[in-house]
Design an enzyme around this catalytic site. Structure first.
Site, PDB file in Angstrom:
ATOM      1  N   GLU A 170       8.893 -43.256 -22.775  1.00  0.00           N
ATOM      2  CA  GLU A 170       7.568 -43.898 -22.696  1.00  0.00           C
ATOM      3  C   GLU A 170       6.450 -42.879 -22.908  1.00  0.00           C
ATOM      4  O   GLU A 170       5.437 -43.176 -23.528  1.00  0.00           O
ATOM      5  CB  GLU A 170       7.423 -44.588 -21.338  1.00  0.00           C
ATOM      6  CG  GLU A 170       8.390 -45.756 -21.193  1.00  0.00           C
ATOM      7  CD  GLU A 170       8.328 -46.392 -19.816  1.00  0.00           C
ATOM      8  OE1 GLU A 170       8.766 -45.725 -18.853  1.00  0.00           O
ATOM      9  OE2 GLU A 170       7.835 -47.517 -19.703  1.00  0.00           O
TER      10      GLU A 170
ATOM     11  N   GLY B 222      10.963 -43.019 -18.558  1.00  0.00           N
ATOM     12  CA  GLY B 222       9.579 -42.528 -18.619  1.00  0.00           C
ATOM     13  C   GLY B 222       9.382 -41.439 -19.671  1.00  0.00           C
ATOM     14  O   GLY B 222       8.284 -41.281 -20.208  1.00  0.00           O
TER      15      GLY B 222
ATOM     16  N   ALA C  22      11.320 -40.875 -15.433  1.00  0.00           N
ATOM     17  CA  ALA C  22      10.587 -40.657 -14.192  1.00  0.00           C
ATOM     18  C   ALA C  22      11.571 -40.063 -13.190  1.00  0.00           C
ATOM     19  O   ALA C  22      12.793 -40.246 -13.321  1.00  0.00           O
ATOM     20  CB  ALA C  22      10.034 -41.974 -13.689  1.00  0.00           C
TER      21      ALA C  22
ATOM     22  N   GLU D 165      16.283 -48.034 -17.696  1.00  0.00           N
ATOM     23  CA  GLU D 165      15.839 -48.437 -16.357  1.00  0.00           C
ATOM     24  C   GLU D 165      16.672 -49.577 -15.780  1.00  0.00           C
ATOM     25  O   GLU D 165      16.919 -49.622 -14.579  1.00  0.00           O
ATOM     26  CB  GLU D 165      14.356 -48.848 -16.379  1.00  0.00           C
ATOM     27  CG  GLU D 165      13.385 -47.682 -16.446  1.00  0.00           C
ATOM     28  CD  GLU D 165      13.050 -47.207 -17.848  1.00  0.00           C
ATOM     29  OE1 GLU D 165      13.821 -47.517 -18.788  1.00  0.00           O
ATOM     30  OE2 GLU D 165      12.028 -46.528 -18.015  1.00  0.00           O
TER      31      GLU D 165
END
Ligand code: CO8
Length: 257
Positions: free
Chosen positions: A111, A108, A65, A131
């Protein structure tokens, strides 16, 4: 429709989405997630598309992200906006989606790959959920999907340490379906996608729905679902055609593909 953060092409019944924020290693910002959903909406509603491939650049599928976008958010902002909940829609697509991963698939990005139906990786791919090193935790399904994919011990180790898996280790662990030399990744993925897209789309979608049940509920519920959906496939022309073609020793001519 044109996009600023990705490229969309159609190759023989396959929708190819290439994430394209090279300066940020394809970090997933809200614009990219919105555009990815728009592209997937378009491919899902196009009857000429039977399979979707999501890929990135040779260096990065996606490095997570967008940390710069998230860094200054406050709790009320992130809670009220339900930041990145739009990403969940990617996992709920009905047509099959293959992730073709080269380079970094971190946070992300990992993911996103896990939300796809299966992953083909280049030999330079690196998977990880770092993370915790940023003082946060995975939030687009990583702690759940990685644990389903790898089992508790390996998933916990990766989430707690942020260690990256090589493509080879990811394949051994069952995260990745197959590994290819980097220069063959796209060609091999498109070959598989075109094979899937040549089959009966209702049967393909039922397979996807049924396999996904194994992730979502109990074994007995999953087995019941699989049996019921198998019964219902006998209502399709393609079941009659596929089985007749086998008996008659000829290629099947599917109606819904
Ligand atoms: N976000 C924003 N920018 C990024 C990101 C990212 N995730 N990753 C890389 N970039 C940028 C860099 O800042 C750099 O930009 P600039 O040139 O302007 O400085 C550019 O991309 C190139 O990156 P590097 O110079 O760092 O390239 P290297 O080859 O040296 O390193 C790495 C590559 C190892 C991939 C490194 O960039 C890195 O560690 N990136 C961050 C990886 C990471 O921590 N990802 C997890 C992010 S958090 C997350 O995904 C949470 C998901 C849940 C969100 C849900 C919210 C509710």
């Amino acid at each position: 429709m044109s996009y600023e953060t990705l490229l969309l092409e159609v190759r023989e019944r396959v929708g190819l989405v290439t994430l394209n924020r090279p300066k940020a290693l394809n970090a997933l910002n809200s614009q990219l997630i919105a555009e990815l959903n728009q592209a997937l909406d378009r491919l899902e509603s196009d009857p000429a598309i039977g399979c979707i491939v999501i890929t990135g650049s040779p260096k990065a599928f996606a490095a997570g992200a967008d940390i710069k976008e998230m860094a200054e958010l406050t709790f009320p902002q992130i809670y009220l906006d339900d930041f990145f909940s739009a990403a969940d829609r990617i996992a709920n697509r009905r047509k099959p989606i293959i992730a073709a991963v080269a380079g970094y698939a971190l946070g992300g990005g990992c993911e996103l790959a896990l939300m796809c139906d299966f992953i083909y990786a280049a030999d330079n791919a690196r998977f990880g959920l770092p993370e915790v090193t940023l003082g946060v935790l995975p939030a687009i399904g990583g702690t759940q999907r990685l644990t389903h994919a790898l089992g508790k011990s390996k998933a916990m180790e990766l989430c707690l340490t942020g260690r990256q898996l090589t493509a080879e280790e990811a394949e051994r662990a069952g995260l990745v379906a197959r590994v290819f030399p980097a220069e063959q990744l796209l060609e091999k993925t498109l070959e598989a996608a075109q094979g899937i897209a040549s089959k009966s789309l209702p049967a393909v979608m039922m397979v996807k729905e049924s396999v996904n049940r194994a992730f979502e509920g109990s074994l007995s519920e999953g087995l019941r679902f699989e049996r019921r959906i198998f019964h219902s496939v006998f209502a399709t022309h393609d079941q009659k055609e596929g089985m007749a073609a086998f008996v008659e020793k000829r290629p099947a001519q599917f109606k819904h593909r």
